[in-house]
Scaffold this motif. Structure first.
Motif, PDB file in Angstrom:
ATOM      1  N   ALA A 391       0.842  -1.192   0.000  1.00  0.00           N
ATOM      2  CA  ALA A 391       0.000   0.000   0.000  1.00  0.00           C
ATOM      3  C   ALA A 391       0.882   1.249   0.000  1.00  0.00           C
ATOM      4  O   ALA A 391       1.902   1.307   0.697  1.00  0.00           O
ATOM      5  CB  ALA A 391      -0.915  -0.001   1.218  1.00  0.00           C
ATOM      6  N   GLY A 392       0.520   2.233  -0.790  1.00  0.00           N
ATOM      7  CA  GLY A 392       1.306   3.460  -0.902  1.00  0.00           C
ATOM      8  C   GLY A 392       2.215   3.472  -2.111  1.00  0.00           C
ATOM      9  O   GLY A 392       2.784   4.522  -2.449  1.00  0.00           O
ATOM     10  N   THR A 393       2.375   2.329  -2.762  1.00  0.00           N
ATOM     11  CA  THR A 393       3.211   2.273  -3.974  1.00  0.00           C
ATOM     12  C   THR A 393       2.519   3.020  -5.113  1.00  0.00           C
ATOM     13  O   THR A 393       1.304   2.908  -5.301  1.00  0.00           O
ATOM     14  CB  THR A 393       3.457   0.812  -4.396  1.00  0.00           C
ATOM     15  OG1 THR A 393       4.064   0.108  -3.306  1.00  0.00           O
ATOM     16  CG2 THR A 393       4.347   0.742  -5.617  1.00  0.00           C
ATOM     17  N   SER A 394       3.282   3.776  -5.867  1.00  0.00           N
ATOM     18  CA  SER A 394       2.748   4.510  -7.012  1.00  0.00           C
ATOM     19  C   SER A 394       3.466   4.075  -8.285  1.00  0.00           C
ATOM     20  O   SER A 394       4.652   3.734  -8.257  1.00  0.00           O
ATOM     21  CB  SER A 394       2.915   6.022  -6.823  1.00  0.00           C
ATOM     22  OG  SER A 394       2.171   6.467  -5.704  1.00  0.00           O
ATOM     23  N   LEU A 395       2.754   4.084  -9.379  1.00  0.00           N
ATOM     24  CA  LEU A 395       3.325   3.714 -10.677  1.00  0.00           C
ATOM     25  C   LEU A 395       2.527   4.406 -11.773  1.00  0.00           C
ATOM     26  O   LEU A 395       1.482   5.022 -11.497  1.00  0.00           O
ATOM     27  CB  LEU A 395       3.296   2.201 -10.884  1.00  0.00           C
ATOM     28  CG  LEU A 395       1.921   1.534 -11.054  1.00  0.00           C
ATOM     29  CD1 LEU A 395       2.092   0.214 -11.795  1.00  0.00           C
ATOM     30  CD2 LEU A 395       1.251   1.258  -9.695  1.00  0.00           C
ATOM     31  N   LYS A 396       3.033   4.307 -12.967  1.00  0.00           N
ATOM     32  CA  LYS A 396       2.354   4.909 -14.116  1.00  0.00           C
ATOM     33  C   LYS A 396       2.244   3.877 -15.222  1.00  0.00           C
ATOM     34  O   LYS A 396       3.242   3.316 -15.667  1.00  0.00           O
ATOM     35  CB  LYS A 396       3.123   6.142 -14.609  1.00  0.00           C
ATOM     36  CG  LYS A 396       2.378   6.925 -15.683  1.00  0.00           C
ATOM     37  CD  LYS A 396       3.147   8.194 -16.065  1.00  0.00           C
ATOM     38  CE  LYS A 396       2.386   9.016 -17.096  1.00  0.00           C
ATOM     39  NZ  LYS A 396       3.127  10.238 -17.485  1.00  0.00           N
ATOM     40  N   ILE A 397       1.014   3.623 -15.651  1.00  0.00           N
ATOM     41  CA  ILE A 397       0.754   2.673 -16.734  1.00  0.00           C
ATOM     42  C   ILE A 397       0.103   3.442 -17.871  1.00  0.00           C
ATOM     43  O   ILE A 397      -0.970   4.021 -17.691  1.00  0.00           O
ATOM     44  CB  ILE A 397      -0.153   1.521 -16.266  1.00  0.00           C
ATOM     45  CG1 ILE A 397       0.505   0.755 -15.113  1.00  0.00           C
ATOM     46  CG2 ILE A 397      -0.474   0.586 -17.423  1.00  0.00           C
ATOM     47  CD1 ILE A 397      -0.341  -0.369 -14.563  1.00  0.00           C
TER      48      ILE A 397
END
Length: 429
Positions: A391-397
């Motif tokens: 939880a708290g992980t960010s990414l861009k797809i």
């Protein structure tokens, strides 16, 4: 030619240029006419369309006759122009002869080639259909010469091992070409109808694995449960067809139709009678195209199947409604387990359930999430990270920033998706 006046020669030159323009226009219109519109007119019984279709079925003879007629007329125009120049300026004026040749060449280019072809390309049907009558007669007139020329051409093509298709009247459309035709018809079709046609075209390349209800979301009955508990589950169920399993949810032993069990609910539910009214389960390979599955539902006169992988493991469930919704959009009432997949926030972001189908999110929310091996948002995130995130992980797809809000049982439970970010153009100094 000395017996003809200059006026007569000029009129003859004009007629030759007009006839040459006819050949140029008819050639362009025949090649540019809409074959599907032509076939439609043929089915309606239009005589001009039928004749045009017959001419196009023998393209080599058609083009050979047109080119022969056009060549003869252009040569005649050049010869006539030379005679006119000689009559006006005499035999010793080579400059006048050069200017005359250039002038007639320019006239042929403009009035017998470019202008007729531009007009014919813009109004192909209006030019081709009336022209077919004259062209049919010309083909008969030039048949001996054209046949010899065509035979020579075919012989040379055979020596060069070049295969030529002479009948272009029956083109087969690929799915991509059909899709392009539907997209180009946006001015003639309502947006909703166009979208339905596009969805119908896509049924061939979309599989049941793309639209199925995942195994963990299937509403099913345990045949070994207490009769009172089983009776309560049947009374409160949200579907008319329910899978029934023994011991584990993956071991489906039959399909229950609710209307068949109603008489058994008046008294204490008898498990023996309950098993007797079950239908045999219908299993579907996960890579079955939707169009084929739609046909199989029709042939079997059923509306639900269980999706299994190559090892026979249960993956999910697909219904006739799931396939129809891929064509016309959602129209059935969903159970509580399938609602609440997304929640729009004040800042424009979306809270999404990790088990949400990517196709469903794209369709409902107008997103452009990539479709590939992953079928759910959780699968897409895991495929992108190659790891189970915290939880708290960010990414861009793609162009979408995504933040993991909650994980549970080694899967993404809730994620926040932000509006797509437009790529900024590079600034040049």
């Amino acid at each position: 030619m000395d017996d003809f006046t200059l006026g007569t020669l000029f009129v003859a030159l004009l007629i030759i240029l007009l006839c040459s323009g006819f050949f140029s226009a008819s050639e362009t219109s025949m090649m540019a006419i809409n074959r599907y519109r032509l076939n439609h007119l043929v089915r309606k019984g239009n005589k001009s369309a039928k004749l045009t279709a017959r001419l196009l079925a023998q393209t080599d003879k058609l083009l050979g006759s047109i080119l022969l007629g056009n060549t003869l007329l252009n040569v005649a125009a050049a010869t006539l122009a030379e005679i006119i120049v000689l009559r006006l300026f005499g035999h010793d004026n080579s400059t006048a002869l050069l200017v005359g040749s250039l002038t007639v060449t320019f006239a042929i280019l403009v009035f017998s080639e470019i202008m007729p072809k531009v007009i014919a390309a813009s109004h192909a049907e209006r030019v081709a259909l009336p022209s077919s009558y004259a062209l049919a007669a010309i083909i008969k007139l030039f048949y001996p010469v054209v046949s010899i020329a065509t035979a020579l051409v075919r012989g040379m093509l055979w020596l060069l091992r070049i295969k030529v298709q002479t009948d272009h009247s029956h083109h087969k459309l690929s799915l991509e070409e059909l899709r392009s035709l539907v997209l180009e018809a946006e001015h003639f079709l309502p947006r909703k109808h166009q979208k339905m046609l596009l969805n119908l075209v896509d049924l061939e390349r979309v599989t049941v694995n793309d639209v199925m209800i995942p195994r963990n979301q299937i509403e099913a009955l345990d045949a070994g449960a207490d009769p009172a508990e089983l009776r309560q589950q049947i009374i409160t169920c949200h579907h008319t067809l329910l899978p029934v399993y023994a011991q584990t949810p993956g071991n489906v032993i039959g399909i229950l139709h609710i209307k068949r069990v109603l008489p058994l609910l008046e008294d204490t539910l008898d498990t023996g009678q309950f098993r007797e009214i079950l239908h045999d389960p219908y299993f579907i390979p996960s890579d079955t195209p939707l169009l084929k599955q739609l046909q199989q539902f029709q042939e079997r006169q059923t509306r639900m199947g269980l999706v299994v992988d190559e090892y026979g493991e249960l993956l999910g469930l697909v219904t006739l409604e799931n396939i129809l919704e891929e064509i016309v959009g959602e129209f059935t009432t969903q159970s509580p387990a399938q609602t609440g997949k997304f929640l729009r926030q004040d800042d424009g972001s979306l809270l999404l359930d990790g088990s949400s189908s990517l196709r469903e999110l794209n369709r409902k929310l107008g997103l452009q999430l990539p479709l590939g091996e992953a079928k759910t948002l959780n699968g897409l995130i895991l495929e992108h990270l190659q790891d189970i995130p915290e939880a708290g992980t960010s990414l861009k797809i793609g162009n979408y920033p995504i933040e993991i809000i909650q994980t549970q049982d080694r899967a993404v439970k809730v994620a926040r998706l932000f509006p797509a970010q437009k790529s900024q153009p590079l600034q040049r100094g």
